[in-house]
Structures are given as C-alpha cells and as structure tokens.
Design an enzyme around this catalytic site. Sequence first.
Site, PDB file in Angstrom:
ATOM      1  N   LYS A  87      39.229  34.523  43.562  1.00  0.00           N
ATOM      2  CA  LYS A  87      39.347  35.524  42.509  1.00  0.00           C
ATOM      3  C   LYS A  87      38.377  34.805  41.970  1.00  0.00           C
ATOM      4  CE  LYS A  87      43.043  34.822  38.362  1.00  0.00           C
ATOM      5  NZ  LYS A  87      43.652  34.887  37.680  1.00  0.00           N
ATOM      6  N   SER A 161      46.979  37.383  36.843  1.00  0.00           N
ATOM      7  CA  SER A 161      46.395  38.369  36.640  1.00  0.00           C
ATOM      8  C   SER A 161      45.197  37.728  38.074  1.00  0.00           C
ATOM      9  CB  SER A 161      45.033  37.243  35.479  1.00  0.00           C
ATOM     10  OG  SER A 161      44.943  36.214  36.114  1.00  0.00           O
ATOM     11  N   SER A 185      49.765  33.840  36.689  1.00  0.00           N
ATOM     12  CA  SER A 185      48.692  34.211  37.024  1.00  0.00           C
ATOM     13  C   SER A 185      48.992  34.470  38.359  1.00  0.00           C
ATOM     14  CB  SER A 185      48.095  34.461  36.583  1.00  0.00           C
ATOM     15  OG  SER A 185      47.503  34.547  35.464  1.00  0.00           O
TER      16      SER A 185
END
Length: 466
Positions: A87, A161, A185
């Site tokens: 990420k 996210s 997330s």
Amino acid sequence: MNTMPPVADTDLRRATLLQILHWLAIGRVQPRALADVYQDAIERLNPRLNAFVDFSVSLIQEQSAAADHRRRDGVIGRLDGIPIALKDNVDVAGVPTRAGMRRRSVVPEEDAHVVARLRASGAVLLGKTNMDEGALGLATNNPWHGATHNPHRLGYTAGGSSGGAAAAVASGMAVAAIGSDSLGSIRVPASYCGVYALKPTHGEISARGLVPAARRLDAVGLLARGVDDLTVLLQTLAGYDADDARSRRRRVAFSPPDWEPGNLRTGVLPDLAAIGVERDVIDVFDGALAQLKGELGERRTVDFSDWDFARTRRAGLLLMESEMLNTFAAELADEAYPVSPSLRGMLDFATRKSAADYAAADLVLDAATLKMRRLFAQVDVLVLPTTSQGAFPLDEPAPSSQGDLCSFASLAGCPAVSIPMGTLPNGMPIGMQLVGARGSDLRLLELAAVCASSLDAEPKYPVEPA
C-alpha cells in the site's frame, strides 16, 4: 533434471502463497518466470482496475533475478520469490510515499520495518497500490490517482483504504499484499473483494515506516488468497521493534492454535439489523452460521447494548483526523497543490473540536479494552459480518456505516480476521469477521481456516474484471 511440467500462468495467478512456495521448492516454477507472470498481469489489468499507482519493471526483474540466484545457491528466505504488493503509505527507501495525496514529496531514506522484513525473507516487491487520500476513507475513490475498481464488477468500489491492495490480490496481480488497518481499512476491502485479511493484535507487527493515521489504532494489515497464507505472513513479519513505541514485546509466545472447535464458546450479536446491517448481508451471514454447526461450538448471544458501533467508530475517526492535522501539515499548507475539499473538510472538523473532545474520544479506547476483557471472559471468539453492506457503485455516496463492525477490534487492539462467507444476491462477495482476545492471532487464524474450509465460499481466483 526437473521433468515436471510447468505451471500454467492462470494457475500461478490463482494459487495461494503456500501453493506457490511448494511449486518453487520442487522446481515447477522459477522466481523470474513467476515475476514475469505477475508483471504481465499488472500491465494487462491495471489500466482497467487502477490497483497499482506505481510499479517498476526493472526493479521487479532485478529482484526476481536475485531470487533465482539464491535458489540456485540453496540459500533462500521464507518468502523467497513471492510477488507482494505494498500500500502506498508504507515506506520503501528511495521511493516516494504518496499516502494517496496529490503531491507528497516525502522520499524515505529507510524501509519501513515491515518492508525490511519482506526484503530479508526474499519477497519480490511489486510496487505501490492505490488508497484513499490520506488513508481517510473506505472506498479508494481517490480524487488525484483515480478510483480502484472491484475486480468482480467494474464501476464498483474495492473498499478502502487498502482497496488497491485487495483488488491486486483478488485479480491475480499480486500473491499477497501489505496494507494498513486503523478502523477497518484492511478488512473492508477484503470483504468487498472476497479475499482473506488479518488485522493483528495491536503492536504485533511494527508500524514504523507506516504513515501514521492514529498511532493508537494503526496496524499493519495482511491480505492474501488463502487463510493459511496469513499465518505465514504474520510469523514472518511479526516481532518486537525497539524503535516503535507501540511494538508489542511478548512475555510469552502467541497463544497456541489449540482450540477445539466443538468446545468453543462463540459470541454472536443479538440483532444485526438494529445496528444497521443490511438484510441481504444478514441472510448470507445466517446461512454461513447454519453451515458452521460444529465448527463454532456453543453459540452465546453477547450483550452489546452498552456499545454504540457508530458512535465509537466516530470517536476513533476523530483520533485519526486530529493526528492527521500533524501528519499532513505540509500538504494542508501547500497552496499550489491543495488537498481535496473532502479531506480538508474532515480534517477541519478536528480543528473545531476541543482538547476535552479529543480526551473523550481517547477514553473510548479504554472502554473498548474493558469491554474486550469482559467479552472474552465469556466467549472465545466473536463472530459477525465484516461489513454492514456489500460493495457499492463508485458513483454513489459511500455509506457512513462501512467501518462500524470493524471498529471494536481496532479500538480494543484485538486481532480480527475477515474470510469470504458467500455472495450477495447481486453476485458480489461479502465477508465474515472473527475477533479474538489480544494475542490470540494464531488461534483465530486456525479457526478461520476451519471455517473457510467448511464454507468453501472463496471465489475462483484470479478474478478477471467484468
């Protein structure tokens, strides 16, 4: 001389991490050929899915060639040759960490602790995946880097996210991915994309080098196509880090995976509809529980009447917004490249709150710890849906309740696993969440593996975008 037939590209992209490690060990595939398959998948699928915001062909080739040499020399690491995505809020030395921002110029000199562990294990780092701006969101509909599409249906959210990470794993562009989870997330996109996820006990994996959202909540999260893959990743990446103030030094080892499913005490909530879970999700969840007759032992309805999921999630969000005022101070002051109105609005909300408001929100974490102690004195595991709804169209407003069911584990610092439990009437996947007491990560993963085997609900990877 190896006379076994090579593994087909589609099978390599469909396989779990453990299966690929086996094929590497017996010589049915070589690291460079494996990397070529995943690189080709990224180049072919990413223009449609927008899961990756950055990847370097030369670096992938360099890493995989080194893995080839190590295998020839017989000196290999635990994840040697395995293609893994990161990420874009995880520091990689010399690579900009955008954190989903429009123009963030932070180029770290050091790897995040988790990246250093991955390198030491021999993993091939594929690149950075898309995320919500500043990690403050659960849809990965980024105003600057574009939306990540759900591989099961273009035009639908992959969640957030860590949506880019989940989409990469589900579509066969990465074997596994490393994301972050502060209030769901990692688990929300796992539920929407039909993959497996672990948010470990808080501090079990060092968060040093992870762009902070709220350090009392931040956890490095793991995504994979198999639940047993999560165990391998956890054991490779966990460990005490003296340079992380919240790193967990265990006085004893992980609680061993020694639960007897038939003797389990499983906690379930009395009324999911009353806390905003959609009817279709409840139906799939009830069906999954009916399938798990022996695996979850004795069912006990637990009292959560003293726990407001929406309010406590909002308290955690205030902690994130308040800390992000400091984390993104430079970006907020950059008039040439301002943050989006949406992010500024959320952060401005924190500026209107007082120190007493922040202290009240912080006290919710203490309340969650006490709630967790009382809960796990009565039951061994809490089982509930991962999300209140399934993936929704990107052009629709994101439901405010997306992270409600994930908030308790985050606020209490508990481990939580999300596994696919079935599909909704519209064909989209939905996840089941298992939450355990702090330190019960391995037990929880073992139980998740038992449940996943009985449910047999995982999609046929890789998911080609529809």
